[in-house]
Design an enzyme around this catalytic site. Sequence first.
Site, PDB file in Angstrom:
ATOM      1  N   LYS A 188       0.855  -1.094  -0.101  1.00 19.26           N
ATOM      2  CA  LYS A 188      -0.436  -0.171   0.268  1.00 19.26           C
ATOM      3  C   LYS A 188       0.939   1.302  -0.040  1.00 19.26           C
ATOM      4  O   LYS A 188       1.386   1.397   1.163  1.00 19.26           O
ATOM      5  CB  LYS A 188      -0.622  -0.139   1.575  1.00 19.26           C
ATOM      6  CG  LYS A 188      -1.414   1.596   1.406  1.00 19.26           C
ATOM      7  CD  LYS A 188      -2.702   1.543   0.605  1.00 19.26           C
ATOM      8  CE  LYS A 188      -3.284   3.181   0.973  1.00 19.26           C
ATOM      9  NZ  LYS A 188      -1.976   4.157   0.821  1.00 19.26           N
ATOM     10  N   GLU A 264      10.247   2.164  10.967  1.00 24.73           N
ATOM     11  CA  GLU A 264      11.020   2.901  10.549  1.00 24.73           C
ATOM     12  C   GLU A 264       9.869   4.139  10.779  1.00 24.73           C
ATOM     13  O   GLU A 264       9.261   4.652  10.238  1.00 24.73           O
ATOM     14  CB  GLU A 264      11.396   2.234   9.099  1.00 24.73           C
ATOM     15  CG  GLU A 264      12.596   2.796   8.929  1.00 24.73           C
ATOM     16  CD  GLU A 264      12.596   4.402   8.765  1.00 24.73           C
ATOM     17  OE1 GLU A 264      12.633   5.314   9.107  1.00 24.73           O
ATOM     18  OE2 GLU A 264      12.561   5.284   7.694  1.00 24.73           O
ATOM     19  N   CYS A 298      13.824  11.062   6.736  1.00 23.19           N
ATOM     20  CA  CYS A 298      13.831  10.616   8.303  1.00 23.19           C
ATOM     21  C   CYS A 298      14.973  10.447   8.260  1.00 23.19           C
ATOM     22  O   CYS A 298      15.506  10.832   9.810  1.00 23.19           O
ATOM     23  CB  CYS A 298      12.726   9.105   8.651  1.00 23.19           C
ATOM     24  SG  CYS A 298      13.698   8.101   7.257  1.00 23.19           S
ATOM     25  N   GLU A 397      10.350  16.530  14.076  1.00 25.85           N
ATOM     26  CA  GLU A 397      10.539  16.742  12.532  1.00 25.85           C
ATOM     27  C   GLU A 397       9.419  17.409  11.280  1.00 25.85           C
ATOM     28  O   GLU A 397       8.641  17.677  11.693  1.00 25.85           O
ATOM     29  CB  GLU A 397      10.598  14.731  11.983  1.00 25.85           C
ATOM     30  CG  GLU A 397      10.740  14.568  10.888  1.00 25.85           C
ATOM     31  CD  GLU A 397      10.617  13.403  10.708  1.00 25.85           C
ATOM     32  OE1 GLU A 397      11.665  12.820   9.967  1.00 25.85           O
ATOM     33  OE2 GLU A 397       9.752  12.449  11.236  1.00 25.85           O
TER      34      GLU A 397
END
Length: 493
Positions: A188, A264, A298, A397
């Site tokens: 997906k 992750e 990331c 972030e």
Amino acid sequence: MTRASISLRPDNATDLLIDGKLIPGSGGTFEVVNPATEEVIGQAAEGTSADMDAAIDAARRAFDQTDWSRNHAFRAHCLRQLRDALLAHADELRELTVAEVGCPTFLTHGPQLVGPITDLGYFADLAESYSWTTDLGEASPMGIKNRRELRAEAIGVVGAITPWNFPHQINFAKIGPALAAGCTVILKPAPDTPWCAALVGKVIAEETDFPPGVINIVTSTDHLLGAQLCTDPRVDLISFTGSTDTGRKVMAAAAPTLKKVFLELGGKSAFIVLDDADLGAACSMAAFSVVTHAGQGCAITTRLLVPRETLGAAVELTKNAMAGLAAADPTRPGTVCGPLISARQRERVEEYLRLARDEGGVIEVGGGRPADQEKGFFIEPTLISGLDNSARVAQEEIFGPVLVIVPHDGDQDAIDIANDSPYGLSGAVWGTDPDRINAVVDGVRTGTMGVNGGIWYSADVPFGGYKQSGIGREMGVAGFSEYLEIKAVATPV
């Protein structure tokens, strides 16, 4: 088998891949937008819950009713076939990837395209060379002599949920080892970058020998389809890459069925400069890293920690380096910083820039939309000073070309600041003294560290993080092992 090469250019809309067939989405189509121009460049299939149910059913049957999980050589053959077919389409895929992702063209020669495709060969080799059985020899528990062995077996059906920032790299980092291990997969992908997955599905269906149901690809704008994968008892493992907040939801959704979850997640990685480092080289590298692909990675280092006594010089060096890396058309040679993926993501970054000003930060360079870009979701490379590590822009972030520079008072203070974060995904250290460098590498609680520009990314290197940056590892033998179960077998002697 040999098939004629196909064209990957979508004439109208891309299809879903379910049970070996390319089919339209039951929900119609949705638009694919070029983030550098804001133009609609095509359509992708809108998958529905019914489509996802069919994909899960196909994957379950392919795992339970075929020898896919036991035929190691055939799996290696299919993966090499896919690698070679995709490399033959590299020029088409490069153009379409830059248009859909907005990544600078130079990155498609590495982690945005060619690198991940080539990595499929590593996992094909691993399927053939892995020690699937381990002899533990004889033992006599309760006085009964037995010979024991361990057998590694595929965990089963894998639901892979992937983001938009490095779609090929993350898609293949999941489906490559999962398929090599003998699992079947439902992918997906993110709705922002559906073509990067759907076009791979077209190649799989028309140019490889993958059996029906082994790999299924369902594109959709409906995020509930990801939740459907997490809750369905026919799925044995969820492999998710994305934000930490969404990762928590994935864990919660998977909990009732107690399926294995690989995560992750986010990062706020520190680039540590020691007082014996080449300050100019370090600041230039920190600037280059944070603006690459507009900071949408990331593992990008987004906190620059410099000795307090050289803070002023570091600000000037970093500011000048970032000013020379302007946000620009990703198809233009030399572009490092392209657009953000969407208007939504640009608004998120702009909110953080407002927050930095409100918290008393100084925008040393950048801080807004480039004046020379009338279209596209661009943000100028931005350097923020005047804040300490407790500021939200130093803790959260941002996922944009934004670097926060923070002073430190020596090596241990730099380690402490780096670790003062909920994340622990990546990091870097620059210096001269090997003992001091190693002390920093040992002290920072993070999954990867680059020393003086060292590059850790490779198919054989496990990637993942500490703390809220995730659970488990991707890539390498460790990443391959995430998709395996261990069975102990004992036989009386």
